[in-house]
Design an enzyme around this catalytic site. Structure first.
Site, PDB file in Angstrom:
ATOM      1  N   SER A  40      -4.063   3.236  -8.411  1.00 41.08           N
ATOM      2  CA  SER A  40      -4.823   4.488  -8.421  1.00 41.08           C
ATOM      3  C   SER A  40      -5.690   4.526  -9.671  1.00 41.08           C
ATOM      4  O   SER A  40      -5.434   3.798 -10.642  1.00 41.08           O
ATOM      5  CB  SER A  40      -3.866   5.680  -8.414  1.00 41.08           C
ATOM      6  OG  SER A  40      -4.563   6.901  -8.605  1.00 41.08           O
ATOM      7  N   SER A  64       3.893   4.820 -12.682  1.00 38.62           N
ATOM      8  CA  SER A  64       4.147   3.834 -11.629  1.00 38.62           C
ATOM      9  C   SER A  64       2.866   3.089 -11.259  1.00 38.62           C
ATOM     10  O   SER A  64       2.878   1.885 -10.988  1.00 38.62           O
ATOM     11  CB  SER A  64       4.756   4.495 -10.393  1.00 38.62           C
ATOM     12  OG  SER A  64       3.808   5.303  -9.707  1.00 38.62           O
ATOM     13  N   LYS A  65       1.746   3.795 -11.266  1.00 40.70           N
ATOM     14  CA  LYS A  65       0.464   3.179 -10.916  1.00 40.70           C
ATOM     15  C   LYS A  65      -0.001   2.209 -12.004  1.00 40.70           C
ATOM     16  O   LYS A  65      -0.528   1.138 -11.711  1.00 40.70           O
ATOM     17  CB  LYS A  65      -0.585   4.264 -10.685  1.00 40.70           C
ATOM     18  CG  LYS A  65      -0.285   5.176  -9.501  1.00 40.70           C
ATOM     19  CD  LYS A  65      -0.477   4.475  -8.183  1.00 40.70           C
ATOM     20  CE  LYS A  65       0.754   4.260  -7.376  1.00 40.70           C
ATOM     21  NZ  LYS A  65       0.519   3.646  -6.063  1.00 40.70           N
ATOM     22  N   TYR A  67       4.109   9.491 -11.426  1.00 45.95           N
ATOM     23  CA  TYR A  67       3.133   8.829 -10.556  1.00 45.95           C
ATOM     24  C   TYR A  67       2.198   7.932 -11.360  1.00 45.95           C
ATOM     25  O   TYR A  67       2.006   6.752 -11.029  1.00 45.95           O
ATOM     26  CB  TYR A  67       2.330   9.886  -9.799  1.00 45.95           C
ATOM     27  CG  TYR A  67       1.229   9.319  -8.945  1.00 45.95           C
ATOM     28  CD1 TYR A  67       1.508   8.697  -7.733  1.00 45.95           C
ATOM     29  CD2 TYR A  67      -0.100   9.412  -9.353  1.00 45.95           C
ATOM     30  CE1 TYR A  67       0.492   8.174  -6.942  1.00 45.95           C
ATOM     31  CE2 TYR A  67      -1.122   8.893  -8.564  1.00 45.95           C
ATOM     32  CZ  TYR A  67      -0.814   8.275  -7.366  1.00 45.95           C
ATOM     33  OH  TYR A  67      -1.829   7.759  -6.592  1.00 45.95           O
ATOM     34  N   ALA A  68       1.610   8.466 -12.431  1.00 47.89           N
ATOM     35  CA  ALA A  68       0.663   7.700 -13.240  1.00 47.89           C
ATOM     36  C   ALA A  68       1.330   6.481 -13.861  1.00 47.89           C
ATOM     37  O   ALA A  68       0.736   5.392 -13.908  1.00 47.89           O
ATOM     38  CB  ALA A  68       0.050   8.593 -14.323  1.00 47.89           C
ATOM     39  N   ASN A 102       0.783  -1.224   0.000  1.00 49.59           N
ATOM     40  CA  ASN A 102       0.000   0.000   0.000  1.00 49.59           C
ATOM     41  C   ASN A 102       0.825   1.290   0.000  1.00 49.59           C
ATOM     42  O   ASN A 102       0.353   2.323  -0.463  1.00 49.59           O
ATOM     43  CB  ASN A 102      -0.920  -0.019   1.231  1.00 49.59           C
ATOM     44  CG  ASN A 102      -1.603   1.294   1.470  1.00 49.59           C
ATOM     45  OD1 ASN A 102      -2.484   1.696   0.707  1.00 49.59           O
ATOM     46  ND2 ASN A 102      -1.203   1.981   2.541  1.00 49.59           N
TER      47      ASN A 102
END
Length: 258
Positions: A141, A159-160, A156-157, A89
């Site tokens: 996400s 990695s998600k 970030y995107a 998480n």
């Protein structure tokens, strides 16, 4: 109790979704091990669980650090002697900026924490799950999986999105070991991860403001609670979902459909 005598490892368990899930798992009979970087808040959650009659342990580690994660899992097994559940998480938002302004070190930090951390947690947890089977849930996400409106959040995107692929690969790899692997994709949830974002010059990206707004149709834009997400995680790690693996579940009140 749905998780009686199960041992559950939760990264990022000291706050937000991880904290809510740790409390719920303990209530459902699990022995909880929290891996987090923040000692004070980790110990606060552990004490809360113990004072409520549960069983919990805090281990301090950086999920992107190989040696620390090896030691963390060894400490957990030394105390609990097994692991049944991994809730992968922990993560950060990182730097959000036009692509030419993102420093290489900033990109690497976001990818290392979110993706390398996911790999590291799974790598060192899976050998113990293989002994008796179990369940892995990864926090991704809506961003990078069904929504691409957060301009500048490129690292970030990415990695998600990669976490979803990682989970699907492992769902097949680990099926014969009776280990299920699923992904949750939250959106519109108020958590401490917002404190881990640095935004720079996003107004220079020509996207109308109305397209960037977070809309949550189901709740008329009221943010979801971490407890709502914890209930989904409980479902995915429990026997109730025993035939579900390799699946991403979006929990965002319909926000990513817009």
């Amino acid at each position: 109790m749905k998780l009686f005598d199960k041992v559950a490892v939760i990264t990022g368990g000291a706050s937000g979704i991880g904290r809510a899930t740790a409390l719920l798992f303990a209530k459902e009979g699990a022995k909880v091990a929290i891996i987090d970087r923040v000692l004070e808040s980790s110990e606060e959650i552990v004490n809360q669980i113990i004072n409520s009659g549960g069983c919990a342990l805090a281990v301090i580690a950086d999920i992107a650090n190989q040696e620390q994660m090896q030691n963390a899992f060894q400490q957990i097994v030394d105390v609990y002697h097994k692991i049944d559940i991994l809730f992968v998480n922990a993560g950060v938002n990182g730097v959000w900026a036009p692509v030419e302004e993102i420093e290489v070190s900033e990109w690497d930090k976001t990818i290392n924490i979110n993706l390398r951390g996911t790999f590291m947690t799974t790598k060192y947890g899976v050998p113990y799950l293989k002994k008796n089977g179990g369940s892995i849930v990864i926090t991704s996400s809506i961003n990078g999986t069904r929504s691409f409106r957060k301009v500048g959040a490129t690292a970030y995107a990415c990695s998600k999105a990669a976490q979803v692929t990682f989970a699907k690969m492992l769902a097949l790899e680990l099926a014969d070991n009776r280990i299920r692997v699923n992904v949750i994709c939250p959106g519109g949830v108020m958590t401490a991860i917002e404190e881990s974002v640095t935004k720079r010059h996003l107004n220079s990206i020509p996207i109308p403001d109305e397209l960037l707004a977070d809309d949550i149709p189901l709740t008329r834009n009221t943010a979801l609670g971490s407890e709502n997400v914890a209930e989904l995680v409980l479902f995915l790690v429990s026997d109730t979902s025993s035939f579900i693996t390799g699946t991403e579940v979006w929990i965002d009140g319909g926000g990513s459909l817009i």
